[in-house]
Design a protein around this motif. Structure first.
Motif, PDB file in Angstrom:
ATOM      1  N   ARG A 327      21.253   6.495  -8.037  1.00 49.28           N
ATOM      2  CA  ARG A 327      20.535   7.376  -7.112  1.00 49.28           C
ATOM      3  C   ARG A 327      20.241   6.668  -5.786  1.00 49.28           C
ATOM      4  O   ARG A 327      20.411   7.241  -4.707  1.00 49.28           O
ATOM      5  CB  ARG A 327      19.242   7.864  -7.755  1.00 49.28           C
ATOM      6  CG  ARG A 327      18.503   8.895  -6.909  1.00 49.28           C
ATOM      7  CD  ARG A 327      17.412   9.604  -7.699  1.00 49.28           C
ATOM      8  NE  ARG A 327      16.372   8.684  -8.141  1.00 49.28           N
ATOM      9  CZ  ARG A 327      16.158   8.339  -9.402  1.00 49.28           C
ATOM     10  NH1 ARG A 327      16.927   8.831 -10.370  1.00 49.28           N
ATOM     11  NH2 ARG A 327      15.176   7.520  -9.724  1.00 49.28           N
ATOM     12  N   GLU A 331      21.542   7.679  -2.056  1.00 45.45           N
ATOM     13  CA  GLU A 331      20.585   7.921  -0.972  1.00 45.45           C
ATOM     14  C   GLU A 331      20.929   7.116   0.269  1.00 45.45           C
ATOM     15  O   GLU A 331      20.878   7.630   1.392  1.00 45.45           O
ATOM     16  CB  GLU A 331      19.173   7.571  -1.450  1.00 45.45           C
ATOM     17  CG  GLU A 331      18.612   8.551  -2.471  1.00 45.45           C
ATOM     18  CD  GLU A 331      17.311   8.066  -3.095  1.00 45.45           C
ATOM     19  OE1 GLU A 331      16.897   6.916  -2.768  1.00 45.45           O
ATOM     20  OE2 GLU A 331      16.718   8.815  -3.899  1.00 45.45           O
ATOM     21  N   ASN A 375      23.682  13.086  -6.183  1.00 46.49           N
ATOM     22  CA  ASN A 375      22.834  12.852  -5.017  1.00 46.49           C
ATOM     23  C   ASN A 375      23.597  12.625  -3.715  1.00 46.49           C
ATOM     24  O   ASN A 375      22.969  12.495  -2.661  1.00 46.49           O
ATOM     25  CB  ASN A 375      21.922  11.649  -5.280  1.00 46.49           C
ATOM     26  CG  ASN A 375      20.872  11.932  -6.332  1.00 46.49           C
ATOM     27  OD1 ASN A 375      19.832  12.528  -6.049  1.00 46.49           O
ATOM     28  ND2 ASN A 375      21.137  11.523  -7.565  1.00 46.49           N
TER      29      ASN A 375
END
Length: 416
Positions: A327, A331, A375
């Motif tokens: 994740r 990001e 993500n």
């Protein structure tokens, strides 16, 4: 802050001094290291170089905020050192811009060494930076994490000139006198790619280097050990590279889980900011790094470990940790505006994470890939390859994708 020349005339040894050579800047606290810096300047000048000295001592200086501080006796010394370092850093940068200096040497104890590290922090990679220091080894190790400073520990304290400090300063003076900065070419003849590697991803890095060389592209490999990743990010930010093959993102595991090889919060950001192509892979995210077994925090008792060396203990990441690492990867990568691609090797992310390997855990590996895909923005592709990260086809795919994006008229799309 002022600077002054120490013996501005040049004395030529053996007739080899060059009129084109820039000066050597000596950074020292003249209130405590004046005799040492004067002796060092004399040695440097005997070997054909001019010198100038930048005083970073605290005598006769007053912290600007001292009068306003309710706790001045405690806060002022640290604040004063920061102000001195900031001022000297700007002065050194201006001397470099004007071509006045092409090497710098410091002579310092503990505080002076910390100031020296701040002063040279903005100088380019490869600019000669030599520090003669009596500081504790831990401080010198910290300086080495952030810059390519050449460290010369004195092992004895710097209390004037004696039979021991003469030897140190003679060697340091001769060494820095022979060093000259050669600026990077404004326009490189070949493209240059940064690659990250670990021992357990070395085959992939080696093959990437070979494939790039076949295409006429240079490759610079950085060890993903914390210091290496941090330096790569700095050099990418400075415009030294045309693309990045980030094979080994293990430093993110250390950042999130608490290992010793974290590269800090700026890891995986520079290529996006510089708008250059980047390829990301999960090399060695199956492990977190610690020192000897006794150094592993008690909170990890009962986890799966492997003694890579007597001084390096590796801990296998879990499903939940890999999900968090994935994740975080997505990001940071989501900020990319230039072409970016994630490649995931379904058969393992390190030499220890292959069939029969001590860290083989397909479920944990898959957690990283699933988190990345969930993500990432639609503009960035995450592609699965049915191979191990050290299999030739993985490196071939990575190198080919980068080469295509560095080729005039090549694809600007992220997918392959």
């Amino acid at each position: 802050m002022s600077h002054h020349c120490v013996g501005d005339q040049r004395s030529v040894r053996d007739g080899h001094a060059s009129d084109l050579a820039g000066k050597v800047a000596i950074i020292a606290t003249l209130d405590t290291k004046g005799r040492e810096s004067t002796y060092l300047a004399r040695v440097i000048e005997q070997w054909g170089r001019k010198t100038l000295t930048i005083d970073v001592g605290t005598s006769n200086r007053r912290c600007r905020s001292e009068a306003d501080s309710s706790d001045a006796r405690v806060a002022a010394p640290a604040e004063l050192l920061r102000e001195i370092a900031a001022s000297a850093r700007e002065e050194v940068k201006e001397l470099l811009r004007s071509g006045a200096i092409d090497a710098v040497v410091g002579v310092a104890g503990g505080k002076g060494s910390a100031v020296f590290g701040e002063v040279v922090s903005d100088l380019p990679y490869g600019f000669p930076k030599l520090l003669v220091s009596s500081a504790r080894p831990a401080l010198l190790a910290e300086l080495a994490l952030h810059n390519d400073i050449i460290l010369y520990p004195t092992l004895v304290d710097l209390f004037g000139i004696n039979a021991f400090t003469e030897r140190v300063l003679d060697n340091a003076g001769r060494a820095i006198a022979a060093m000259h900065y050669v600026p990077a070419r404004e326009r490189r003849k070949t493209k240059t790619v940064a690659i990250t590697a670990f021992g357990v991803t070395t085959p992939a890095a080696n093959r990437c280097v070979a494939r790039l060389a076949e295409a006429g592209v240079d490759a610079i490999v950085f060890p993903a050990n914390g210091a290496g990743g941090r330096k790569m990010e700095q050099l990418v930010s400075a415009g030294e590279f045309d693309a990045v093959i980030d094979l080994t993102t293990t430093e993110l595991a250390d950042e999130l889980v608490g290992g010793t090889a974290s590269a800090g919060p700026d890891r995986l950001k520079a290529a996006s900011h510089r708008l250059i192509p980047q390829l990301i892979a999960p090399g060695a995210v199956d492990m977190v790094n610690f020192g000897p077994p006794s150094s592993v925090p008690a909170e990890f008792k009962g986890r799966q470990f492997y003694s890579h060396t007597p001084f390096t203990t590796l801990m296998r990441t879990t499903v939940s940790e890999n999900e968090r690492i994935g994740r975080l990867t997505a990001e940071r990568l989501s900020q990319a505006k230039a072409p970016a691609l994630v490649l995931w090797p379904a058969k393992g992310v390190s030499d220890y994470d292959r069939d029969g390997g001590i860290f083989r855990n397909p479920e944990a590996d898959r957690a990283w890939f699933d988190a990345v895909r969930q993500n990432l923005p639609p503009s960035i592709i995450a592609r699965e390859l049915d191979c191990h990260i050290n299999d030739p086809e993985f490196a071939d795919a990575a190198a080919s994708w980068i080469v295509e994006r560095l080729t005039p008229g090549g694809s600007s799309r992220a997918d392959v």
